[in-house]
Design an enzyme around this catalytic site. Structure first.
Site, mmCIF file in Angstrom:
data_model
loop_
_atom_site.group_PDB
_atom_site.id
_atom_site.type_symbol
_atom_site.label_atom_id
_atom_site.label_comp_id
_atom_site.label_asym_id
_atom_site.label_seq_id
_atom_site.Cartn_x
_atom_site.Cartn_y
_atom_site.Cartn_z
ATOM 1 N N ARG A 208 0.851 -1.199 0.000
ATOM 2 C CA ARG A 208 0.000 0.000 0.000
ATOM 3 C C ARG A 208 0.879 1.238 0.000
ATOM 4 O O ARG A 208 1.759 1.381 0.859
ATOM 5 C CB ARG A 208 -0.877 0.015 1.240
ATOM 6 C CG ARG A 208 -1.700 -1.274 1.293
ATOM 7 C CD ARG A 208 -3.016 -1.122 1.909
ATOM 8 N NE ARG A 208 -3.688 -2.420 1.857
ATOM 9 C CZ ARG A 208 -4.698 -2.772 2.599
ATOM 10 N NH1 ARG A 208 -5.190 -1.910 3.465
ATOM 11 N NH2 ARG A 208 -5.250 -3.963 2.474
ATOM 12 N N GLU A 210 1.015 3.974 1.252
ATOM 13 C CA GLU A 210 0.474 4.794 2.346
ATOM 14 C C GLU A 210 1.020 6.215 2.222
ATOM 15 O O GLU A 210 2.231 6.411 2.166
ATOM 16 C CB GLU A 210 0.867 4.204 3.705
ATOM 17 C CG GLU A 210 0.291 2.827 4.002
ATOM 18 C CD GLU A 210 -1.201 2.847 4.263
ATOM 19 O OE1 GLU A 210 -1.779 3.954 4.374
ATOM 20 O OE2 GLU A 210 -1.797 1.749 4.320
ATOM 21 N N ARG A 216 1.337 2.569 12.872
ATOM 22 C CA ARG A 216 0.656 1.297 12.641
ATOM 23 C C ARG A 216 0.501 0.908 11.172
ATOM 24 O O ARG A 216 -0.196 -0.044 10.842
ATOM 25 C CB ARG A 216 -0.701 1.315 13.321
ATOM 26 C CG ARG A 216 -1.515 2.553 12.944
ATOM 27 C CD ARG A 216 -2.955 2.312 13.124
ATOM 28 N NE ARG A 216 -3.484 2.754 14.392
ATOM 29 C CZ ARG A 216 -4.775 2.668 14.724
ATOM 30 N NH1 ARG A 216 -5.632 2.116 13.910
ATOM 31 N NH2 ARG A 216 -5.213 3.117 15.866
ATOM 32 N N HIS A 217 1.112 1.695 10.265
ATOM 33 C CA HIS A 217 1.008 1.383 8.834
ATOM 34 C C HIS A 217 2.383 1.155 8.206
ATOM 35 O O HIS A 217 3.321 1.896 8.489
ATOM 36 C CB HIS A 217 0.330 2.525 8.075
ATOM 37 C CG HIS A 217 -1.118 2.656 8.399
ATOM 38 N ND1 HIS A 217 -1.584 3.518 9.348
ATOM 39 C CD2 HIS A 217 -2.194 2.003 7.908
ATOM 40 C CE1 HIS A 217 -2.896 3.397 9.432
ATOM 41 N NE2 HIS A 217 -3.293 2.487 8.566
ATOM 42 N N GLU A 355 -7.237 -2.023 15.543
ATOM 43 C CA GLU A 355 -7.797 -3.005 14.592
ATOM 44 C C GLU A 355 -6.704 -3.981 14.164
ATOM 45 O O GLU A 355 -5.635 -3.555 13.741
ATOM 46 C CB GLU A 355 -8.327 -2.230 13.371
ATOM 47 C CG GLU A 355 -8.736 -3.110 12.222
ATOM 48 C CD GLU A 355 -8.621 -2.369 10.886
ATOM 49 O OE1 GLU A 355 -9.006 -1.189 10.807
ATOM 50 O OE2 GLU A 355 -8.112 -2.990 9.929
ATOM 51 N N SER A 358 -9.842 -7.164 9.373
ATOM 52 C CA SER A 358 -11.042 -6.678 8.685
ATOM 53 C C SER A 358 -11.609 -7.805 7.859
ATOM 54 O O SER A 358 -10.864 -8.682 7.402
ATOM 55 C CB SER A 358 -10.686 -5.585 7.693
ATOM 56 O OG SER A 358 -10.681 -4.365 8.304
ATOM 57 N N ARG A 406 1.045 -5.987 12.683
ATOM 58 C CA ARG A 406 0.224 -5.283 13.670
ATOM 59 C C ARG A 406 -0.084 -6.172 14.872
ATOM 60 O O ARG A 406 -0.015 -5.754 16.017
ATOM 61 C CB ARG A 406 -1.072 -4.840 13.020
ATOM 62 C CG ARG A 406 -1.362 -3.434 13.466
ATOM 63 C CD ARG A 406 -2.629 -2.961 12.929
ATOM 64 N NE ARG A 406 -2.408 -1.998 11.869
ATOM 65 C CZ ARG A 406 -3.399 -1.374 11.272
ATOM 66 N NH1 ARG A 406 -4.634 -1.609 11.635
ATOM 67 N NH2 ARG A 406 -3.152 -0.512 10.332
HETATM 68 P P1 AMO Z 1 -7.708 -4.270 5.437
HETATM 69 O O1 AMO Z 1 -7.337 -3.274 4.435
HETATM 70 O O2 AMO Z 1 -8.458 -3.766 6.616
HETATM 71 O O3 AMO Z 1 -8.616 -5.400 4.758
HETATM 72 O O4 AMO Z 1 -6.429 -5.047 5.932
HETATM 73 C C1 AMO Z 1 -6.528 -6.174 6.797
HETATM 74 C C2 AMO Z 1 -5.599 -6.036 7.981
HETATM 75 O O5 AMO Z 1 -4.261 -5.856 7.530
HETATM 76 C C3 AMO Z 1 -3.566 -4.941 8.363
HETATM 77 N N1 AMO Z 1 -3.143 -3.795 7.552
HETATM 78 C C4 AMO Z 1 -1.924 -3.217 7.613
HETATM 79 N N2 AMO Z 1 -0.856 -3.502 8.354
HETATM 80 C C5 AMO Z 1 0.251 -2.724 8.185
HETATM 81 N N3 AMO Z 1 0.318 -1.707 7.313
HETATM 82 C C6 AMO Z 1 -0.729 -1.389 6.525
HETATM 83 N N4 AMO Z 1 -0.626 -0.397 5.652
HETATM 84 C C7 AMO Z 1 -1.932 -2.167 6.654
HETATM 85 N N5 AMO Z 1 -3.120 -2.146 6.066
HETATM 86 C C8 AMO Z 1 -3.848 -3.134 6.608
HETATM 87 C C9 AMO Z 1 -4.523 -4.546 9.473
HETATM 88 C C10 AMO Z 1 -5.876 -4.805 8.854
HETATM 89 O O6 AMO Z 1 -6.858 -5.095 9.816
HETATM 90 N N6 AMO Z 1 -9.098 -7.448 1.803
HETATM 91 C C11 AMO Z 1 -9.448 -6.952 3.110
HETATM 92 C C12 AMO Z 1 -9.666 -8.071 4.097
HETATM 93 C C13 AMO Z 1 -10.887 -8.922 3.847
HETATM 94 O O7 AMO Z 1 -11.954 -8.340 3.659
HETATM 95 O O8 AMO Z 1 -10.769 -10.170 3.845
HETATM 96 C C14 AMO Z 1 -8.294 -6.046 3.619
HETATM 97 O O9 AMO Z 1 -7.209 -6.041 3.093
HETATM 98 O O10 AMO Z 1 -4.313 -5.392 10.589
#
Ligand code: AMO
Length: 441
Positions: A208, A210, A216-217, A355, A358, A406
């Protein structure tokens, strides 16, 4: 002579053994020198007279006799604390240069940039390395739980023809002159495998772009996912809470010592994870804090912290499930709640204030999916392979995804997700800090 691992030496009192490892600490008492040597099993104290000059972190081979330590010299903090090895031969296999900081302390105590700039060195530190033992256990716990759900483990691509989660946070790839993307999650591919195996689990990289730096990202993270066919919303909530509880419980049990070392408070894993809709959670928060977030479309970080406090205090649980996020805030594949389509059959699992997961029930009707893809301004042609799955029969289905870094950060109470990634990437770092960009470029 065969190599003996440090922790196996405790059963070899009086015997001559050969150790191989790295010099962790040197205590020079003139003629006599004490060396703490670290190998893959742990630490061991070695001692010798008139030893050749060694430097910390050098790789060495030592032969010597295992001696029992007098009781007042026993070190209860290490597995080999009842013995030491009297060195008869010391060979330096690879000499380390002078270190940029002291690696011999129990706590490294470095600022984050230094911790990351010298990553291959700091990852050798015993306490730092243990973070990744915990991470490994979380992964094992996840695999075990998803196998119990009946999932087949699959391996999905990270180069994709379409972006997964929408939005602008996507890395574009020049793919032989064509446009492609690094997957923002393995979402589309795991869904495509539901008709094949009905239930799948997977561990995948997610990318991502970001646009900001937060604690946390990451720009590259590891997701642990499940996708299940022939399920309804309640089945999905049960499955994801089961997986969350089992994953954490497994790691807590397996890594008790590390959690103690990190001074982690006892984790409350209640079988009945409290479930709240977003709106219910926001009402509780207003009652507790007096601050009105009931118009917000998502939970703010402070809301997540406060609702977890509520679950801890009122429900004796360190997890809480939040459901029914606004449909327009979730990705295109999320099923709107038929009773109130403004809200969706979606959920987040929170743990210790943040979180960790998701997921959602998915739209499984081909026509509906094409409609929503168009409505979101995307081109169905870019989702051709994904849509093919739905054209030829897709049962009611849904799934979820945990962020591994996370989870690791929260379990160990680390203050920054970068500490829970071996080589963290963010908008300011790929291995090393990126040079500042010229604004006119
Ligand atoms: P989502 O975008 O919420 O859902 O991502 C799922 C989980 O991944 C972690 N996460 C991250 N960890 C670190 N850096 C990031 N940039 C980051 N983005 C997300 C979090 C988050 O809860 N496809 C959907 C899931 C689904 O519906 O099955 C998804 O990616 O812990």
């Amino acid at each position: 002579m065969l190599r003996t691992l440090a922790t196996d030496a405790v059963d070899k009192i009086g015997k001559t053994i050969k150790l191989q490892g790295f010099i962790e600490k040197i205590r020079d008492h003139g003629k006599i020198t004490f060396l703490d040597i670290r190998d893959m099993s742990g630490l061991i104290q070695c001692v010798g007279e008139n030893l050749p000059k060694v430097t910390p972190q050098s790789a060495v081979e030592v032969s010597g006799v295992v001696n029992k330590r007098p009781s007042k010299m026993v070190n209860k903090n290490i597995k080999t604390g009842t013995i030491e090895v009297w060195i008869t031969r010391l060979e330096i296999l690879s000499k380390a240069e002078e270190l940029p900081f002291d690696m011999g302390k129990d706590e490294l105590g470095l600022q984050l940039p230094t911790l990351l700039d010298f990553r291959t060195l700091t990852l050798r530190h015993t306490k730092v390395a243990k973070i990744f033992k915990v991470q490994e256990s979380l992964m094992e716990g996840f695999r075990k739980a998803s196998k119990e759900l009946g999932c087949t483990e699959i391996f999905t691509p990270t180069i994709s023809a379409s972006s997964t989660e929408g939005g602008s946070e996507v890395f574009k790839v020049d793919y032989y002159g064509h446009g492609a993307f690094l997957v923002q999650s393995p979402q589309l591919y795991k869904q495509m495998l539901v008709p094949t195996f009905e239930r799948v689990c997977l561990v995948s990289r997610a990318y991502r772009a970001e646009p900001s730096v937060t604690t946390r990202h990451l720009s590259e993270s590891i997701q642990m996912d499940c996708e299940l066919g022939f399920v309804d919303f309640t089945d999905l909530l049960d499955a994801m809470e089961f997986t969350g509880r089992e994953t954490i419980s497994y790691a807590v049990e397996k890594c008790k010592d590390v959690l103690n070392e990190y001074k982690v408070a006892e984790i409350k894993v209640n079988k009945n994870v409290p479930r709240l809709t977003l709106r219910e959670a926001q009402k509780i928060l207003m009652d507790r804090t007096g601050i009105d977030h009931t118009k917000e479309l998502d939970m703010m970080p402070e809301d997540e912290r406060e609702i977890c406090k509520w679950a801890h205090e009122e429900k004796n649980c360190d997890f809480v499930t939040i459901t029914h996020f606004p449909t327009r805030k979730r990705s295109f594949y999320t099923m709107p709640d038929p009773k109130d389509p403004e809200y969706s059959l979606s959920y987040d699992l929170l743990f210790k204030g943040v979180e960790i997961l998701s997921g959602s029930q998915r739209i499984n009707d081909y026509g509906e999916l094409v409609k929503i893809i168009k409505a979101k301004g995307m081109n169905p042609e870019n989702f051709k392979m994904y849509l093919q799955t739905f054209k030829y029969g897709m049962p009611p289905e849904g799934g979820f995804s945990f962020g591994l870094e996370r989870l690791t950060m929260l379990l160990l109470d680390l203050s920054n997700i970068r500490e829970a990634s071996l080589f963290p990437r963010d908008m300011e770092r790929v291995d090393f800090r990126l040079p500042p960009k010229n604004k006119e470029e």
